[in-house]
Design an enzyme around this catalytic site. Structure first.
Site, PDB file in Angstrom:
ATOM      1  N   HIS A 101      -1.204  -2.556  10.179  1.00 31.38           N
ATOM      2  CA  HIS A 101      -0.761  -3.737   9.428  1.00 31.38           C
ATOM      3  C   HIS A 101      -0.643  -3.388   7.935  1.00 31.38           C
ATOM      4  CE1 HIS A 101      -0.740  -8.027   8.138  1.00 31.38           C
ATOM      5  NE2 HIS A 101      -1.454  -7.559   7.123  1.00 31.38           N
ATOM      6  N   GLU A 102      -1.640  -2.700   7.420  1.00 30.65           N
ATOM      7  CA  GLU A 102      -1.606  -2.329   5.999  1.00 30.65           C
ATOM      8  C   GLU A 102      -0.481  -1.332   5.728  1.00 30.65           C
ATOM      9  OE1 GLU A 102      -3.158  -4.087   4.044  1.00 30.65           O
ATOM     10  OE2 GLU A 102      -4.481  -5.033   5.491  1.00 30.65           O
ATOM     11  N   HIS A 117       2.787  -3.013   5.382  1.00 26.77           N
ATOM     12  CA  HIS A 117       2.994  -3.557   4.021  1.00 26.77           C
ATOM     13  C   HIS A 117       3.620  -2.482   3.134  1.00 26.77           C
ATOM     14  CE1 HIS A 117       1.423  -7.547   4.123  1.00 26.77           C
ATOM     15  NE2 HIS A 117       0.212  -7.190   4.497  1.00 26.77           N
TER      16      HIS A 117
END
Lengths: 188, 300
Positions: free
Chosen positions: B141-142, B145
């Site tokens: 998820h990071e 980003h």
């Protein structure tokens, strides 16, 4: 498209590129002669398992296809999961061209089932004075890079750079060094 | 046979585009009105650009400092580095730097101006609480980003919002900043108008920016689900993390939920406003999206 991807967020993951894999089937002669590497006749394909019931269809088909390939070429294979949760299909074949073809066949099967984005890398094992030297194929970049692991999770960067310099003309090698990801404790 | 099981979400892209459109429209109207009022905002724009530029270029160091994170080398955290490296390779990203935050609260963050210069930081609480598959999902998820360049997009998107914010703050103290070509006698009314317009623009653009941030969180969730091939792991991680966060007294999610169940329209006004100003989508919304992705993956 690139700008849209940035503005709206990359909506789908990068796809796997498989074509450049075959470059190794012709380039390995140089590897063996000019670099004094010995082929270990081993290669592994790493991909993440999808958490879906349909994923079992893929593993079943892979088993079937590999079963046929083993009979035809006199190779062998194992399937195992590493400590990071990735599935490794490890192949053994005395003929380098057959080995590359089987790796390509496995990768294509994974991609055909729609799991191309989950393909991580294929690692081809060679030997140099008794220690393993890997040529790693990154599916997302469609390029090869060398990986020479040493004791205690260190890499022989000098040797890797030398290998890359020699092979750059014959193999599509990865020019960006920050993409030369290590694959520690790979079961190949 | 199909190209990929991981299709794009045109709906999410459309909503994000809509928010960007309204944001641009708000900013354009802001500029037109400021120009019509004869306000000299160029100095201010330059100042805001400098501020945001600094924030952008030092985003990694600033955020890490604010979070109390310390960078760790591959020798100090070999397993975390190896995990992030494999995920980054799968997403066609260069290796980000890795940082640890010493706190019991499970959380993770990514910052930096682009794929070439970024940091992923995780708290020690996160590492203790979640299992390997869930950790991979949170890390992915990071990394999503970073792949989506969220720091850059949000910085650029918030440019005129920052200008408006400075105008609102400064016009009270330093009237000369906003004073224009009109004479001293006529500038009082214009100044008031500039102040009001700026306040309005700041308020509207803040809401739009929050919406944009929520959509980008959802996009990062999608990216994580696709990279790991396991939406359920991210769902489990999110549930665990928010459950642990809810134990901190200020935010008891379950209490709010239990109360709203008695209403015919489950969204109470407080919740509605909370949704509107929140930078993250609600846990329910995120889990719903992950469920949809899982369903797509199960389709023959």
């Amino acid at each position: 498209m690139k700008l849209l991807d940035i503005l709206l967020g990359r909506s789908s993951p990068p796809k796997a590129r498989l074509d450049a894999l075959f470059a190794l089937a012709t380039a390995y002669v140089t590897l063996l002669i000019r670099q004094e590497l010995r082929s270990s006749n081993r290669a592994g394909i790493a991909f993440r398992p999808a958490q879906a019931s349909r994923f079992r269809e893929l593993t079943k088909e892979l088993d079937g296809l590999l079963g046929i390939a083993v009979k035809e070429t006199g190779s062998s294979y194992t399937v195992q999961q590493d400590s990071y949760g990735y599935i490794w299909v490890v192949l053994e074949d005395k003929d380098m061209e057959d080995l590359v073809a089987t790796v390509h066949m496995v990768s294509t099967t994974v991609a055909e089932h729609g799991y191309g984005p989950l393909l991580l890398a294929a690692a081809f094992r060679f030997e140099e004075e008794g220690r393993p030297v890997y040529w790693v194929y990154n599916y997302k970049r469609g390029r090869f890079y060398p990986f020479v692991p040493l004791e205690g999770r260190k890499r022989d960067n000098a040797e890797e750079l030398r290998l890359k310099a020699v092979m750059a003309a014959e193999l599509p090698t990865e020019p960006q060094l920050d993409q030369w990801y290590a694959l520690w404790d790979l079961p190949v | 046979m199909r190209a990929t099981r991981f299709g794009s979400d045109s709906g999410l892209g459309f909503r994000m585009g809509l928010v960007l459109f309204f944001l641009a429209a708000t900013y354009l109207a802001f500029l037109v009105v400021l120009t019509a009022l004869g306000a000299d905002f160029i100095t201010l724009a330059v100042f805001a650009a400098a501020m945001l530029g600094l924030q952008y270029f030092f985003s990694d160091r600033l955020v890490l400092m604010a979070a109390g994170a310390r960078e760790v080398t591959p020798e100090q955290a070999p397993e975390l580095h190896a995990r992030i490296g494999r995920l980054a390779a799968g997403m066609d990203l260069p290796m980000p730097r890795v940082a640890l935050i010493e706190t019991d609260v499970p959380n993770a963050l990514a910052t930096g101006r682009g794929p070439g210069a970024s940091v992923v930081a995780v708290t020690t609480g996160l590492l203790e609480r979640i299992d390997d598959a869930e950790l991979d999902a949170v890390l992915a998820h990071e990394l999503a980003h970073i792949a989506n360049r969220d720091v850059m997009v949000m910085t650029i998107a918030s440019f005129f919002s920052t200008v408006a914010f400075f105008l609102v703050r400064w016009l009270v103290y330093v009237p000369s900043v906003g004073s224009g070509r009109r004479g001293k006698d006529g500038s009082g009314g214009a100044l008031m108008a500039v102040w009001l317009i700026s306040l309005l623009v700041w308020a509207i653009s803040s809401l739009l920016l929050r919406a944009l941030s929520r959509y980008r969180e959802l996009a990062a969730d999608r990216g994580a689900a696709f990279t790991t091939g396991s939406p359920a792991s991210l769902a489990a991680a999110l549930t665990k993390i928010s459950g642990a966060v809810a134990r901190i007294p200020q935010r008891d999610l379950r209490e709010v939920e239990a109360a709203s169940a008695f209403f015919i329209i489950p969204v109470t006004s407080r919740e509605f406003w909370a949704t509107l100003v929140s930078t993250h989508p609600s846990l329910e919304q995120r889990l719903r999206q992950l469920e949809r992705i899982q369903a797509e993956m199960e389709r023959p």
